[in-house]
Design a protein around this motif. Structure first.
Motif, PDB file in Angstrom:
ATOM      1  N   GLU A   1       9.229   4.510  -9.132  1.00 49.58           N
ATOM      2  CA  GLU A   1       8.964   4.058 -10.508  1.00 49.58           C
ATOM      3  C   GLU A   1       7.525   3.585 -10.883  1.00 49.58           C
ATOM      4  N   PRO A   2       6.886   4.061 -12.014  1.00 45.71           N
ATOM      5  CA  PRO A   2       5.513   3.179 -12.320  1.00 45.71           C
ATOM      6  C   PRO A   2       5.780   1.721 -12.444  1.00 45.71           C
TER       7      PRO A   2
ATOM      8  N   SER B   1       0.791  -1.252   0.114  1.00 43.11           N
ATOM      9  CA  SER B   1      -0.105  -0.049  -0.100  1.00 43.11           C
ATOM     10  C   SER B   1       1.050   1.024   0.111  1.00 43.11           C
ATOM     11  N   ARG B   2       2.143   1.223   0.786  1.00 44.54           N
ATOM     12  CA  ARG B   2       2.715   2.448   0.912  1.00 44.54           C
ATOM     13  C   ARG B   2       3.489   2.556  -0.546  1.00 44.54           C
ATOM     14  N   VAL B   3       3.958   1.390  -1.189  1.00 44.98           N
ATOM     15  CA  VAL B   3       4.645   1.693  -2.387  1.00 44.98           C
ATOM     16  C   VAL B   3       3.685   2.108  -3.239  1.00 44.98           C
ATOM     17  N   LEU B   4       2.388   1.411  -3.569  1.00 41.90           N
ATOM     18  CA  LEU B   4       1.395   2.007  -4.662  1.00 41.90           C
ATOM     19  C   LEU B   4       1.100   3.599  -4.343  1.00 41.90           C
ATOM     20  N   ALA B   5       1.393   3.983  -2.996  1.00 37.84           N
ATOM     21  CA  ALA B   5       1.006   5.621  -2.934  1.00 37.84           C
ATOM     22  C   ALA B   5       2.021   6.337  -3.094  1.00 37.84           C
TER      23      ALA B   5
ATOM     24  N   ASP C   1      -5.086   7.483 -11.014  1.00 41.16           N
ATOM     25  CA  ASP C   1      -3.979   7.911 -11.028  1.00 41.16           C
ATOM     26  C   ASP C   1      -3.453   8.730 -12.145  1.00 41.16           C
ATOM     27  N   PRO C   2      -2.608   9.704 -12.258  1.00 40.46           N
ATOM     28  CA  PRO C   2      -2.154  10.387 -13.491  1.00 40.46           C
ATOM     29  C   PRO C   2      -1.554   9.479 -14.186  1.00 40.46           C
ATOM     30  N   VAL C   3      -0.921   8.346 -13.570  1.00 45.36           N
ATOM     31  CA  VAL C   3       0.214   7.511 -14.491  1.00 45.36           C
ATOM     32  C   VAL C   3      -0.719   6.544 -15.004  1.00 45.36           C
ATOM     33  N   LYS C   4      -0.568   6.202 -16.293  1.00 48.83           N
ATOM     34  CA  LYS C   4      -1.617   5.344 -16.918  1.00 48.83           C
ATOM     35  C   LYS C   4      -1.283   3.799 -16.615  1.00 48.83           C
TER      36      LYS C   4
END
Length: 323
Positions: A255-256, A246-250, A284-287
């Motif tokens: 890196e995407p 969860s922390r990494v996703l947030a 999320d802004p990153v597709k």
């Protein structure tokens, strides 16, 4: 173009292949359904399935996430017919680093000695995940064709996972403390760190998860390693990994390709709190990240459903009626 490919080949296919090709090759099909069609073809593991996946890899223009997954499946299927398209994908600088890396890793999974010269071309590439993957793939191919493989590899009935790993788990120790030290040593060769990573995956208790999570959140050397930890968390499906994932996703500074694996791993773990975590990042802004969260939510539904496999293959004799 899609219809032409299907019409040209459909006479040699079963109804299942035709329907899966229609789903996978149509860019208007929702991404999660294309994912399920892809893994259905992977499970069929025959030549028509390989041909359909290769066609999609050549045609897909919109989804880097799907391109990444197409290359992954071709490697897991160990298809020699896919070597040329994987080499082309690896060499294409216009493609996302995550896709090129996966093409190189799949060449390592197929493990043909004559692909080593192709991989060597990118050992000093400016795309570090690609360069690092080529190094690992070359080492893996050499390992696969060495006496060490016969001495170290477990018998098939003893193997913990059926996936083809980019690096074999180390057999030198089962001490979590020692494996943690190996994994977290940011000056150690990537091959050694990866071997510790997969050994910890195979142990799969909370202490092993905590060691992997520490490496995932503290490493500053290799996004490739961090992304692989995310992938193995998805395989382990251990709830103890959810806080770290969860922390990494947030972490928008991550890196995407790492955030993508964190999202999909959360979908596989599928504890109750995961649904709301993933929902937060579907815009999320990153597709790649938002697409991964959409797919992960479908994985969450699958894990909650009790379905036999993450696929849409009809039962024998049902043909197209199953769709």
């Amino acid at each position: 173009m899609v219809n032409t490919f299907i019409e040209r080949n459909v006479a040699d296919w079963k109804p299942t292949h035709k329907k899966l090709a229609e789903l996978l090759l149509d860019p208007k099909t929702p991404l999660f359904q294309r994912y399920r069609a892809l893994f259905s073809l992977k499970n069929l593991a025959d030549k028509p399935s390989v041909d359909i996946i290769i066609q999609c890899l050549r045609e897909e223009k919109e989804s880097d996430l799907l391109l990444h997954e197409l290359t992954y499946c071709l490697g897991q299927m160990k298809s020699k017919d896919a070597i040329n398209v994987l080499c082309e994908t690896m060499a294409d600088p216009s493609l996302h680093a995550m896709v090129r890396h996966e093409a190189a890793e799949s060449l390592g999974a197929i493990s043909q000695l004559d692909t080593i010269p192709e991989l060597e071309k990118f050992l000093n590439d400016d795309c570090k995940p690609l360069a690092d993957t080529c190094l690992l793939a070359i080492e893996k191919i050499k390992y696969d064709h060495s006496p060490d493989k016969q001495k170290e590899d477990p018998a098939p009935e003893e193997a913990v996972h059926t996936s083809i790993d980019p690096v074999p788990a180390t057999t030198n120790t089962k001490s979590i403390a020692e494996l943690r030290t190996m994994l977290c040593d940011q000056e150690a060769p990537l091959w050694k760190r990866y071997r510790a990573l997969f050994a910890l995956r195979d142990i799969n208790n909370d202490d092993a998860v905590h060691a992997l999570a520490e490496a995932m959140e503290t490493d500053v050397v290799s996004s490739l390693l961090r992304h692989e930890i995310g992938f193995v968390f998805g395989e382990m499906q251990n709830p103890a990994s959810v806080p770290s994932l969860s922390r990494v996703l947030a972490n928008t500074k991550e890196e995407p390709m790492v955030r993508h694996e964190a999202a999909e791993a959360l979908g596989s773990v599928a504890t109750p709190e995961v649904f709301e975590i993933l929902k937060k990042f579907t815009d999320d802004p990153v597709k790649i990240v938002r697409d991964s969260c959409i797919v992960a939510l479908d994985m969450f539904d699958y894990e909650q459903s009790g379905e036999f496999q993450y696929a849409i293959v009809p039962k024998e004799g049902e043909g197209e009626k199953a769709f």
